[in-house]
Design a protein around this motif. Structure first.
Motif, PDB file in Angstrom:
ATOM      1  N   ARG A 147       0.834  -1.208   0.000  1.00 41.80           N
ATOM      2  CA  ARG A 147       0.000   0.000   0.000  1.00 41.80           C
ATOM      3  C   ARG A 147       0.866   1.253   0.000  1.00 41.80           C
ATOM      4  N   ARG A 148       1.958   1.208   0.710  1.00 50.81           N
ATOM      5  CA  ARG A 148       2.828   2.377   0.808  1.00 50.81           C
ATOM      6  C   ARG A 148       3.580   2.640  -0.494  1.00 50.81           C
ATOM      7  N   PHE A 149       3.950   1.573  -1.195  1.00 55.31           N
ATOM      8  CA  PHE A 149       4.711   1.709  -2.439  1.00 55.31           C
ATOM      9  C   PHE A 149       3.929   1.082  -3.599  1.00 55.31           C
ATOM     10  N   PRO A 150       2.849   1.712  -4.027  1.00 53.21           N
ATOM     11  CA  PRO A 150       2.049   1.143  -5.123  1.00 53.21           C
ATOM     12  C   PRO A 150       2.867   1.064  -6.409  1.00 53.21           C
ATOM     13  N   GLY A 151       2.644   0.003  -7.144  1.00 51.85           N
ATOM     14  CA  GLY A 151       3.375  -0.178  -8.392  1.00 51.85           C
ATOM     15  C   GLY A 151       4.687  -0.916  -8.231  1.00 51.85           C
ATOM     16  N   GLN A 152       5.082  -1.165  -6.977  1.00 47.78           N
ATOM     17  CA  GLN A 152       6.316  -1.901  -6.718  1.00 47.78           C
ATOM     18  C   GLN A 152       5.997  -3.385  -6.549  1.00 47.78           C
ATOM     19  N   GLN A 153       6.881  -4.227  -7.052  1.00 47.26           N
ATOM     20  CA  GLN A 153       6.714  -5.675  -6.948  1.00 47.26           C
ATOM     21  C   GLN A 153       7.395  -6.190  -5.688  1.00 47.26           C
ATOM     22  N   TRP A 154       6.648  -6.924  -4.869  1.00 44.36           N
ATOM     23  CA  TRP A 154       7.185  -7.506  -3.631  1.00 44.36           C
ATOM     24  C   TRP A 154       7.784  -8.871  -3.940  1.00 44.36           C
ATOM     25  N   THR A 155       9.032  -9.084  -3.536  1.00 45.32           N
ATOM     26  CA  THR A 155       9.680 -10.384  -3.715  1.00 45.32           C
ATOM     27  C   THR A 155      10.229 -10.860  -2.385  1.00 45.32           C
ATOM     28  N   ASN A 156       9.813 -12.037  -1.971  1.00 46.03           N
ATOM     29  CA  ASN A 156      10.309 -12.621  -0.728  1.00 46.03           C
ATOM     30  C   ASN A 156      11.797 -12.930  -0.865  1.00 46.03           C
ATOM     31  N   GLY A 157      12.550 -12.667   0.196  1.00 46.66           N
ATOM     32  CA  GLY A 157      13.993 -12.881   0.164  1.00 46.66           C
ATOM     33  C   GLY A 157      14.406 -14.321  -0.064  1.00 46.66           C
ATOM     34  N   ARG A 158      13.488 -15.269   0.180  1.00 45.43           N
ATOM     35  CA  ARG A 158      13.821 -16.680  -0.053  1.00 45.43           C
ATOM     36  C   ARG A 158      14.076 -16.970  -1.531  1.00 45.43           C
ATOM     37  N   TYR A 159      13.636 -16.071  -2.404  1.00 43.78           N
ATOM     38  CA  TYR A 159      13.842 -16.266  -3.838  1.00 43.78           C
ATOM     39  C   TYR A 159      15.094 -15.554  -4.357  1.00 43.78           C
ATOM     40  N   LEU A 160      15.811 -14.856  -3.484  1.00 41.67           N
ATOM     41  CA  LEU A 160      16.972 -14.078  -3.894  1.00 41.67           C
ATOM     42  C   LEU A 160      18.270 -14.807  -3.552  1.00 41.67           C
ATOM     43  N   SER A 161      19.351 -14.378  -4.181  1.00 40.57           N
ATOM     44  CA  SER A 161      20.671 -14.926  -3.877  1.00 40.57           C
ATOM     45  C   SER A 161      21.708 -13.833  -4.080  1.00 40.57           C
ATOM     46  N   ASP A 162      22.944 -14.107  -3.655  1.00 43.93           N
ATOM     47  CA  ASP A 162      24.000 -13.111  -3.842  1.00 43.93           C
ATOM     48  C   ASP A 162      24.299 -12.889  -5.319  1.00 43.93           C
TER      49      ASP A 162
END
Length: 262
Positions: A147-162
């Motif tokens: 809600r605070r950042f409309p238009g931004q895509q939320w990605t859980n950190g479990r899907y990220l890597s270095d």
């Protein structure tokens, strides 16, 4: 209601003495509705959701039994996995048994076909039973930041890597596109050592993919400890923190518009 909810959610689970119990059922083919697909998309995006979170978000006007019966039908196709977690923190009850759900590999494949416009990660993150309260809260605070950042895509950190350019993997990130620099979200429920925070702060500051870090803290004490690592000295109570890169938000602020969960 808590006891009834736990009892209904556990119905049909095997009682094997394990920290995490997975169950699947076989049944006739299930025709998925838009609500089912929305729920499975949320399970993908948040990695894991509790039965309470699913019931409150996707079955708000339905009974507990109705919600669980629908989940059982979807589970019977192998699209979701149900896990029973002993000693999960539920509404202040100690040593309670909680029921959580995760999208399976088969469910990810099906969801990718049903919703080709959604970026589906093939990776199915491995859950740590000792971090589930943290993981479930990440899903709760996501709504606040969306809600605070409309238009931004939320990605859980479990899907990220270095390999994504992060020297320290955040709990979640917000980005307009995958190529953009990210707003990193860090949820802190318990304090770490001062040395550990100094290392984390240094890694976040020097990560080329991060443009801002928002710390969500469970207490003022944790917030001051992190601020001290950032400032380089022990900050006093009531310290007026100023930074364009780091920001602090209390967990209660993120959860104030959310109905009691789990």
């Amino acid at each position: 209601m808590t006891d009834d909810l736990d009892k209904d959610a556990r119905a049909g689970l095997t009682a094997r003495p394990a920290n995490v119990t997975m169950t699947r059922r076989k049944a006739d083919h299930v025709l998925l509705t838009e609500r089912d697909l929305d729920m499975m998309t949320a399970l993908h995006d948040h990695v894991v959701l509790s039965f309470r979170q699913i019931h409150e978000k996707f079955f708000p006007a339905r009974t507990i039994a109705t919600a669980m019966n629908r989940l059982k039908r979807i589970e019977s196709q192998g699209w979701v996995e149900r896990l029973r977690i002993p000693r999960l923190r539920i509404e202040g009850r100690r040593n309670a048994t909680g029921v959580i759900f995760q999208l399976s590999h088969r469910g990810r494949t099906m969801l990718a076909r049903a919703r080709p416009e959604v970026n589906i990660f093939e990776k199915c993150p491995v859950l740590n039973p000792h971090q589930l309260d943290h993981d479930l809260l990440i899903a709760d605070i996501a709504e606040h930041f969306k809600r605070r950042f409309p238009g931004q895509q939320w990605t859980n950190g479990r899907y990220l890597s270095d390999q994504n350019g992060f020297k320290k993997i955040p709990d979640a990130v917000l980005q307009r596109t995958a190529a953009d620099r990210a707003i990193a979200i860090e949820l802190e429920l318990t304090g770490k050592s001062a040395r550990r925070y100094r290392d984390i702060v240094a890694a976040l500051r020097t990560s080329p993919r991060i443009e801002k870090v928002i710390y969500v803290t469970a207490s003022h004490a944790i917030g001051r400890k992190i601020m001290s690592a950032i400032e380089g000295y022990q900050v006093p109570f009531g310290h007026r923190f100023r930074s364009d890169f780091f920001e602090f938000v209390r967990l209660t602020e993120c959860l104030k518009d959310i109905a009691p969960a789990r």
